[in-house]
Design an enzyme around this catalytic site. Sequence first.
Site, PDB file in Angstrom:
ATOM      1  N   GLU A   1       0.877  -1.186   0.000  1.00 47.81           N
ATOM      2  CA  GLU A   1       0.000   0.000   0.000  1.00 47.81           C
ATOM      3  C   GLU A   1       0.902   1.219   0.000  1.00 47.81           C
ATOM      4  O   GLU A   1       1.905   1.235   0.710  1.00 47.81           O
ATOM      5  CB  GLU A   1      -0.831   0.052   1.285  1.00 47.81           C
ATOM      6  CG  GLU A   1      -1.888  -1.013   1.376  1.00 47.81           C
ATOM      7  CD  GLU A   1      -2.316  -1.267   2.817  1.00 47.81           C
ATOM      8  OE1 GLU A   1      -3.099  -2.203   3.019  1.00 47.81           O
ATOM      9  OE2 GLU A   1      -1.855  -0.538   3.715  1.00 47.81           O
TER      10      GLU A   1
ATOM     11  N   TYR B   1       8.076   1.265  -7.530  1.00 45.44           N
ATOM     12  CA  TYR B   1       7.353  -0.007  -7.502  1.00 45.44           C
ATOM     13  C   TYR B   1       6.975  -0.448  -8.922  1.00 45.44           C
ATOM     14  O   TYR B   1       7.051  -1.634  -9.246  1.00 45.44           O
ATOM     15  CB  TYR B   1       6.109   0.110  -6.618  1.00 45.44           C
ATOM     16  CG  TYR B   1       6.424   0.444  -5.165  1.00 45.44           C
ATOM     17  CD1 TYR B   1       7.552  -0.082  -4.538  1.00 45.44           C
ATOM     18  CD2 TYR B   1       5.595   1.286  -4.418  1.00 45.44           C
ATOM     19  CE1 TYR B   1       7.850   0.233  -3.215  1.00 45.44           C
ATOM     20  CE2 TYR B   1       5.893   1.594  -3.091  1.00 45.44           C
ATOM     21  CZ  TYR B   1       7.022   1.073  -2.505  1.00 45.44           C
ATOM     22  OH  TYR B   1       7.316   1.375  -1.201  1.00 45.44           O
TER      23      TYR B   1
HETATM   24  C1  LIG Z   1      10.833   5.705  -2.551  1.00 49.01           C
HETATM   25  C2  LIG Z   1      12.314   5.592  -2.248  1.00 49.01           C
HETATM   26  C3  LIG Z   1      12.565   4.367  -1.359  1.00 49.01           C
HETATM   27  C4  LIG Z   1      13.085   5.433  -3.574  1.00 49.01           C
HETATM   28  O1  LIG Z   1      14.447   5.196  -3.275  1.00 49.01           O
HETATM   29  P1  LIG Z   1      15.605   5.731  -4.236  1.00 49.01           P
HETATM   30  O2  LIG Z   1      16.872   5.107  -3.830  1.00 49.01           O
HETATM   31  O3  LIG Z   1      15.566   7.211  -4.277  1.00 49.01           O
HETATM   32  O4  LIG Z   1      15.102   5.163  -5.650  1.00 49.01           O
HETATM   33  P2  LIG Z   1      16.038   4.780  -6.879  1.00 49.01           P
HETATM   34  O5  LIG Z   1      17.119   5.792  -7.048  1.00 49.01           O
HETATM   35  O6  LIG Z   1      16.428   3.353  -6.739  1.00 49.01           O
HETATM   36  O7  LIG Z   1      15.022   4.929  -8.079  1.00 49.01           O
HETATM   37  C5  LIG Z   1      14.307   3.826  -8.578  1.00 49.01           C
HETATM   38  C6  LIG Z   1      13.160   4.341  -9.423  1.00 49.01           C
HETATM   39  O8  LIG Z   1      12.220   5.006  -8.597  1.00 49.01           O
HETATM   40  C7  LIG Z   1      11.692   6.134  -9.305  1.00 49.01           C
HETATM   41  N1  LIG Z   1      12.062   7.347  -8.590  1.00 49.01           N
HETATM   42  C8  LIG Z   1      12.927   7.477  -7.571  1.00 49.01           C
HETATM   43  N2  LIG Z   1      12.969   8.755  -7.152  1.00 49.01           N
HETATM   44  C9  LIG Z   1      12.095   9.435  -7.920  1.00 49.01           C
HETATM   45  C10 LIG Z   1      11.669  10.799  -7.974  1.00 49.01           C
HETATM   46  N3  LIG Z   1      12.148  11.724  -7.132  1.00 49.01           N
HETATM   47  N4  LIG Z   1      10.744  11.136  -8.889  1.00 49.01           N
HETATM   48  C11 LIG Z   1      10.225  10.229  -9.743  1.00 49.01           C
HETATM   49  N5  LIG Z   1      10.604   8.914  -9.746  1.00 49.01           N
HETATM   50  C12 LIG Z   1      11.515   8.543  -8.846  1.00 49.01           C
HETATM   51  C13 LIG Z   1      12.271   6.083 -10.695  1.00 49.01           C
HETATM   52  O9  LIG Z   1      11.427   5.303 -11.507  1.00 49.01           O
HETATM   53  C14 LIG Z   1      13.563   5.347 -10.473  1.00 49.01           C
HETATM   54  O10 LIG Z   1      14.010   4.660 -11.604  1.00 49.01           O
HETATM   55  P3  LIG Z   1      14.917   5.436 -12.711  1.00 49.01           P
HETATM   56  O11 LIG Z   1      16.033   6.070 -11.960  1.00 49.01           O
HETATM   57  O12 LIG Z   1      15.340   4.349 -13.620  1.00 49.01           O
HETATM   58  O13 LIG Z   1      14.009   6.434 -13.323  1.00 49.01           O
HETATM   59  C15 LIG Z   1      12.850   6.886  -1.565  1.00 49.01           C
HETATM   60  O14 LIG Z   1      12.468   7.987  -2.343  1.00 49.01           O
HETATM   61  C16 LIG Z   1      12.359   7.087  -0.154  1.00 49.01           C
HETATM   62  O15 LIG Z   1      12.954   6.593   0.805  1.00 49.01           O
HETATM   63  N6  LIG Z   1      11.246   7.834   0.009  1.00 49.01           N
HETATM   64  C17 LIG Z   1      10.725   8.145   1.338  1.00 49.01           C
HETATM   65  C18 LIG Z   1      10.137   6.914   2.021  1.00 49.01           C
HETATM   66  C19 LIG Z   1       9.044   6.298   1.204  1.00 49.01           C
HETATM   67  O16 LIG Z   1       8.246   6.986   0.585  1.00 49.01           O
HETATM   68  N7  LIG Z   1       9.014   4.949   1.189  1.00 49.01           N
HETATM   69  C20 LIG Z   1       8.041   4.213   0.419  1.00 49.01           C
HETATM   70  C21 LIG Z   1       6.728   4.085   1.079  1.00 49.01           C
HETATM   71  S1  LIG Z   1       6.815   3.112   2.560  1.00 49.01           S
END
Ligand SMILES: CC(C)(COP(=O)(O)OP(=O)(O)OC[C@H]1O[C@@H](n2cnc3c(N)ncnc32)[C@H](O)[C@@H]1OP(=O)(O)O)[C@@H](O)C(=O)NCCC(=O)NCCS
EC number: 2.3.1.266
Length: 152
Positions: free
Chosen positions: A99, A111
């Site tokens: 979720e 995701y």
């Molecule tokens: C969601 C989260 C875990 C992503 O981690 P991350 O290390 O920044 O993600 P990645 O660098 O591995 O990116 C993977 C993909 O996610 C998407 N993505 C990541 N950051 C993004 C941004 N700011 N805007 C749009 N897409 C994004 C992209 O599709 C990306 O793939 P791409 O680089 O090939 O386009 C991180 O932003 C986070 O910790 N957010 C706060 C906590 C949270 O929301 N957790 C999830 C709900 S519990």
Amino acid sequence: MIRLMNTADVASVVEIEKLVQSHPWTPKQFDEAVTGYQSTVIEVRGQVVGFCILQPVLDEANLLLMAIHPSQQGQGLGYRLLEESIAMLKNNPVQIFLEVRESNTSAIRLYEKSDFHQIDLRKNYYPKPDGTREHAIIMVRACSDDFSQLFK
Ligand SMILES: CC(C)(COP(=O)(O)OP(=O)(O)OC[C@H]1O[C@@H](n2cnc3c(N)ncnc32)[C@H](O)[C@@H]1OP(=O)(O)O)[C@@H](O)C(=O)NCCC(=O)NCCS
């Protein structure tokens, strides 16, 4: 490096969680996640910079929580952590559910990149800091070929 979380990691994980969540999990919840779920961390130069908590349930799993430290986001760490954590699941799930807040576009994109698809919407599920509520998007990832066909 990605490895299982242990109790010594909980302080770092709580710090990251507080930086990214408006309603963070408590240290007790993380302590329980160390033993009760499959909890993993990702380290960069020996520092814990992210975590992922998966709950195996029979032949399925739920992604309960994941985060990457704000200073380390956008470098592919979240994707690596998610993929490797799913690969580490011992119950070999046929599908994985999660979720996510409708406004959390970066998580939703991550995701989708990891093959999750939206299957439902739970209306007004999450509280927001301003007292209003927002919808939860329910997503699933099919892990067996039989189920994969259903979501194509
Ligand atoms: C969601 C989260 C875990 C992503 O981690 P991350 O290390 O920044 O993600 P990645 O660098 O591995 O990116 C993977 C993909 O996610 C998407 N993505 C990541 N950051 C993004 C941004 N700011 N805007 C749009 N897409 C994004 C992209 O599709 C990306 O793939 P791409 O680089 O090939 O386009 C991180 O932003 C986070 O910790 N957010 C706060 C906590 C949270 O929301 N957790 C999830 C709900 S519990």
